[in-house]
Design a protein around this motif. Sequence first.
Motif, PDB file in Angstrom:
ATOM      1  N   ASP A   1       0.832  -1.206   0.000  1.00  0.00           N
ATOM      2  CA  ASP A   1       0.000   0.000   0.000  1.00  0.00           C
ATOM      3  C   ASP A   1       0.872   1.264   0.000  1.00  0.00           C
ATOM      4  OD1 ASP A   1      -1.900   1.933   0.260  1.00  0.00           O
ATOM      5  OD2 ASP A   1      -2.572   1.336   2.274  1.00  0.00           O
ATOM      6  N   PRO A   2       1.056   1.906  -1.161  1.00  0.00           N
ATOM      7  CA  PRO A   2       1.909   3.096  -1.225  1.00  0.00           C
ATOM      8  C   PRO A   2       1.286   4.322  -0.560  1.00  0.00           C
ATOM      9  CG  PRO A   2       0.871   2.706  -3.348  1.00  0.00           C
ATOM     10  CD  PRO A   2       0.514   1.539  -2.489  1.00  0.00           C
ATOM     11  N   SER A   3      -0.010   4.269  -0.252  1.00  0.00           N
ATOM     12  CA  SER A   3      -0.669   5.435   0.327  1.00  0.00           C
ATOM     13  C   SER A   3      -0.182   5.729   1.754  1.00  0.00           C
ATOM     14  CB  SER A   3      -2.188   5.232   0.335  1.00  0.00           C
ATOM     15  OG  SER A   3      -2.555   4.177   1.212  1.00  0.00           O
ATOM     16  N   VAL A   4       0.459   4.765   2.407  1.00  0.00           N
ATOM     17  CA  VAL A   4       0.930   4.990   3.771  1.00  0.00           C
ATOM     18  C   VAL A   4       2.257   5.747   3.812  1.00  0.00           C
ATOM     19  CG1 VAL A   4      -0.239   2.921   4.611  1.00  0.00           C
ATOM     20  CG2 VAL A   4       2.137   2.762   3.860  1.00  0.00           C
ATOM     21  N   GLY A   5       2.850   5.956   2.653  1.00  0.00           N
ATOM     22  CA  GLY A   5       4.151   6.626   2.605  1.00  0.00           C
ATOM     23  C   GLY A   5       5.268   5.603   2.514  1.00  0.00           C
TER      24      GLY A   5
ATOM     25  N   TYR B   1       8.224   5.344   3.954  1.00  0.00           N
ATOM     26  CA  TYR B   1       8.845   4.857   5.191  1.00  0.00           C
ATOM     27  C   TYR B   1       8.015   3.733   5.811  1.00  0.00           C
ATOM     28  CZ  TYR B   1      10.698   4.733   9.924  1.00  0.00           C
ATOM     29  OH  TYR B   1      11.233   4.310  11.116  1.00  0.00           O
ATOM     30  N   LEU B   2       6.711   3.972   5.981  1.00  0.00           N
ATOM     31  CA  LEU B   2       5.849   2.951   6.577  1.00  0.00           C
ATOM     32  C   LEU B   2       5.742   1.725   5.675  1.00  0.00           C
ATOM     33  CD1 LEU B   2       2.945   5.072   8.112  1.00  0.00           C
ATOM     34  CD2 LEU B   2       4.786   3.901   9.317  1.00  0.00           C
ATOM     35  N   GLN B   3       5.658   1.971   4.371  1.00  0.00           N
ATOM     36  CA  GLN B   3       5.536   0.841   3.445  1.00  0.00           C
ATOM     37  C   GLN B   3       6.766  -0.064   3.519  1.00  0.00           C
ATOM     38  OE1 GLN B   3       5.135   1.912  -0.680  1.00  0.00           O
ATOM     39  NE2 GLN B   3       4.517  -0.142  -1.309  1.00  0.00           N
ATOM     40  N   ALA B   4       7.941   0.561   3.580  1.00  0.00           N
ATOM     41  CA  ALA B   4       9.170  -0.233   3.685  1.00  0.00           C
ATOM     42  C   ALA B   4       9.229  -0.964   5.014  1.00  0.00           C
ATOM     43  CB  ALA B   4      10.391   0.670   3.524  1.00  0.00           C
ATOM     44  N   GLY B   5       8.740  -0.318   6.065  1.00  0.00           N
ATOM     45  CA  GLY B   5       8.715  -0.976   7.361  1.00  0.00           C
ATOM     46  C   GLY B   5       7.782  -2.178   7.375  1.00  0.00           C
TER      47      GLY B   5
END
Length: 228
Positions: A131-135, A137-141
């Motif tokens: 989900d790229p909408s989370v940004g 940093y969060l997506q990579a996490g």
Amino acid sequence: MRSNHRLAQLWLDALATELGAAAGTIDTYTDDLNCYLAWLNENSLGLDELSLEQIRDYIAGLDQRGYARSTIARRITVARGLHKFLIAEELGSQDPTSNLSTMRRPRKLPFVLSIAETEALLETAHRLAADPSVGLYLQAGYARRAALFETLYASGMRISEALSLPSDAAPSGTRMLLVRGKGDKQRLVPLHERAIGAIAQWQQLARAYSGGAPPPGCFTRSEMVPRL
């Protein structure tokens, strides 16, 4: 009985002054000691006239009242400590706890997820990682979590083993991991396709977040790489 309380207080004073016991420890011991003294008072017993069978009756009473085994074990320890102190200080002539067997604490079985719970966990991790909408940093996490979950599920390794993998443990496209376990023993563990894909996705997102620099490894600490 007043003599019981007086002798018990001498032990508590010794713990606080001579042994330097912490205030929290003294408070806990005081509660356990009061329970023991109350039982002695109810049965009109003195500390120096107890038998092993009477101590066992005390323990049985604790069990009947529904106390946890850990609480019972601690209260036995307190009673044992008090009587040993009285003998050492020549304030008592017998130790009714000397032949009392140590109460073993039950070993708790590990918590295990069901197959349905495991599948739901993996599905959620992959959904958030996609989900790229989370940004970024969060997506990579989230992608790192998915990589960890899939690797653990595929290999059966311990969590501590996965988190301590060196930076070169998961090169791109790897199908095997070299794991160092207990006793410094090494072993090779295989990865299935979903784990390989999850690792690759995390590495790709980590590179994007760090400006194109290659991530130091799938599970290695880095301030530049998200580790949710």
